[in-house]
Design a protein around this motif. Structure first.
Motif, PDB file in Angstrom:
ATOM      1  N   ALA A  61      58.829  18.711  98.157  1.00  0.00           N
ATOM      2  CA  ALA A  61      58.374  17.458  97.555  1.00  0.00           C
ATOM      3  C   ALA A  61      57.060  17.659  96.804  1.00  0.00           C
ATOM      4  O   ALA A  61      56.139  18.291  97.325  1.00  0.00           O
ATOM      5  N   VAL A  62      56.989  17.149  95.585  1.00  0.00           N
ATOM      6  CA  VAL A  62      55.754  17.185  94.801  1.00  0.00           C
ATOM      7  C   VAL A  62      55.414  15.746  94.410  1.00  0.00           C
ATOM      8  O   VAL A  62      56.295  14.931  94.159  1.00  0.00           O
ATOM      9  N   ASN A  63      54.114  15.451  94.372  1.00  0.00           N
ATOM     10  CA  ASN A  63      53.708  14.083  94.054  1.00  0.00           C
ATOM     11  C   ASN A  63      53.234  13.920  92.619  1.00  0.00           C
ATOM     12  O   ASN A  63      52.782  12.845  92.235  1.00  0.00           O
ATOM     13  N   SER A  64      53.361  14.986  91.817  1.00  0.00           N
ATOM     14  CA  SER A  64      52.958  14.895  90.413  1.00  0.00           C
ATOM     15  C   SER A  64      53.501  16.105  89.668  1.00  0.00           C
ATOM     16  O   SER A  64      53.923  17.094  90.283  1.00  0.00           O
ATOM     17  N   ARG A  65      53.450  16.008  88.347  1.00  0.00           N
ATOM     18  CA  ARG A  65      53.849  17.149  87.525  1.00  0.00           C
ATOM     19  C   ARG A  65      52.893  18.318  87.725  1.00  0.00           C
ATOM     20  O   ARG A  65      53.306  19.485  87.738  1.00  0.00           O
ATOM     21  N   VAL A  89      54.532  21.929  79.145  1.00  0.00           N
ATOM     22  CA  VAL A  89      53.239  22.176  79.778  1.00  0.00           C
ATOM     23  C   VAL A  89      53.389  23.173  80.918  1.00  0.00           C
ATOM     24  O   VAL A  89      52.588  24.111  81.053  1.00  0.00           O
ATOM     25  N   ILE A  90      54.409  22.990  81.748  1.00  0.00           N
ATOM     26  CA  ILE A  90      54.607  23.897  82.885  1.00  0.00           C
ATOM     27  C   ILE A  90      54.837  25.325  82.399  1.00  0.00           C
ATOM     28  O   ILE A  90      54.328  26.288  82.980  1.00  0.00           O
ATOM     29  N   ASN A  91      55.586  25.474  81.329  1.00  0.00           N
ATOM     30  CA  ASN A  91      55.807  26.801  80.761  1.00  0.00           C
ATOM     31  C   ASN A  91      54.498  27.437  80.305  1.00  0.00           C
ATOM     32  O   ASN A  91      54.250  28.621  80.547  1.00  0.00           O
ATOM     33  N   LYS A  92      53.631  26.627  79.683  1.00  0.00           N
ATOM     34  CA  LYS A  92      52.342  27.152  79.217  1.00  0.00           C
ATOM     35  C   LYS A  92      51.473  27.580  80.395  1.00  0.00           C
ATOM     36  O   LYS A  92      50.757  28.582  80.333  1.00  0.00           O
ATOM     37  N   LEU A  93      51.542  26.835  81.488  1.00  0.00           N
ATOM     38  CA  LEU A  93      50.682  27.099  82.637  1.00  0.00           C
ATOM     39  C   LEU A  93      51.220  28.189  83.561  1.00  0.00           C
ATOM     40  O   LEU A  93      50.438  28.859  84.239  1.00  0.00           O
ATOM     41  N   PHE A 286      48.996  17.750  81.255  1.00  0.00           N
ATOM     42  CA  PHE A 286      49.943  16.635  81.282  1.00  0.00           C
ATOM     43  C   PHE A 286      49.254  15.382  80.766  1.00  0.00           C
ATOM     44  O   PHE A 286      48.260  14.929  81.338  1.00  0.00           O
ATOM     45  N   ILE A 287      49.749  14.804  79.680  1.00  0.00           N
ATOM     46  CA  ILE A 287      49.156  13.618  79.102  1.00  0.00           C
ATOM     47  C   ILE A 287      49.273  12.461  80.087  1.00  0.00           C
ATOM     48  O   ILE A 287      50.345  12.194  80.611  1.00  0.00           O
TER      49      ILE A 287
END
Length: 289
Positions: A61-65, A89-93, A286-287
């Protein structure tokens, strides 16, 4: 907890569909908070995934992107179900890669005005107020801003933008408080069809995007390539069962009529363009978070 432990134990002891020892993977979904919701809304998908691959998948479980990105970077989660804006964004990070596209039907956005407004082209919106949906949303913010840019309108400097919920935005449009709405086209049709006191022709689309890049299952950079490809192939070989698992709960009705397809990172360059035209050219945050 005893049942989960039993499932994990069976998964570790079993032989997978590919003739090797079964793997135990961690799976997250970016827009679902809490283990209870994960089990309820995505449990049938997890079951179908395990049956297709012979591997065990545990929910994480994750509570945010941001939490999903950190979990991938820390190698505490292996596969993530996410949308196209989150993926960029996840790919960049983290260097996570797209594995399977969740091909949503009619997944595009539109620019909506009142039919009698005299506004017929995106260029007519220059200097006017335009309402968008949630900050950072692919289809309710980034896509309509990109659609304006595709028609020569700078969504940062040429219009006065605001963000609000879809129902409030519709009331603002009807009252003349905004000149246009930028939103998911399917959402527009749903809200429009609920406006029983008004004819459908009261509103009109003056622009729409092409179909958007797919939602996806992405895989962490730490997962061995052969293992990732084995999971991908098993999903594609068992499409009907996987799709049935995803669409089993009504919260996933947006996927009804979907297909599952193999995808590559280049399919998301259009989303990167969306970030740039919305004023976020680095797409490394993440905007709205």
């Amino acid at each position: 907890m005893k049942l989960k432990s039993l499932l994990v134990g069976v998964g570790l002891a079993a032989v997978s569909a590919f003739g090797a020892a079964a793997e135990n993977w961690k799976l997250a979904v970016t827009d679902v908070e809490g283990m209870e919701r994960l089990q309820l809304e995505w449990g049938p998908f997890k079951d179908a995934l395990e049956a297709a691959t012979g591997d065990t998948f545990e929910f994480y479980a994750v509570n945010s992107r941001t939490a999903a990105a950190e979990a991938l970077r820390g190698e505490t989660v292996d596969f993530v179900v996410s949308g196209p804006a989150e993926y960029v964004v996840i790919n960049k990070l983290t260097n996570a890669a797209p594995l399977i596209g969740l091909g949503r039907p009619d997944y595009h956005c539109a620019i909506i005005v009142l039919a009698d407004s005299g506004i017929n082209l995106p260029a007519d919106l220059v200097g006017k107020k335009v309402a968008f949906g949630d900050i950072g949303s692919t289809s309710n913010m980034l896509c309509p801003m990109q659609t304006l840019a595709d028609h020569g309108v700078d969504p940062v400097n040429d219009i006065e933008k605001t963000h609000t919920s879809r129902n409030i935005a519709f009331e603002a449009l009807k009252n003349g408080d905004v000149a246009a709405l930028g939103m998911n086209a399917g959402t527009f049709l749903g809200v429009r069809n609920g406006q029983t006191e008004l004819p459908y022709g009261y509103f009109k689309m003056i622009a729409r995007s092409g179909d958007l890049p797919n939602d996806m299952i992405m895989v962490g950079a730490h997962v061995p390539a052969d293992a990732a490809m084995a999971v991908r192939d098993a999903i594609l070989d068992n499409k009907a069962q996987i799709i049935a698992g995803i669409t089993a709960h009504e919260e996933n009705d947006k996927y009804v009529g979907m297909d599952l397809v193999a995808i590559e990172d280049s399919a998301y360059d259009y989303v990167r363009s969306m970030y740039t035209n919305a004023g976020y050219p680095q797409f490394d945050n993440f905007i709205g978070d």
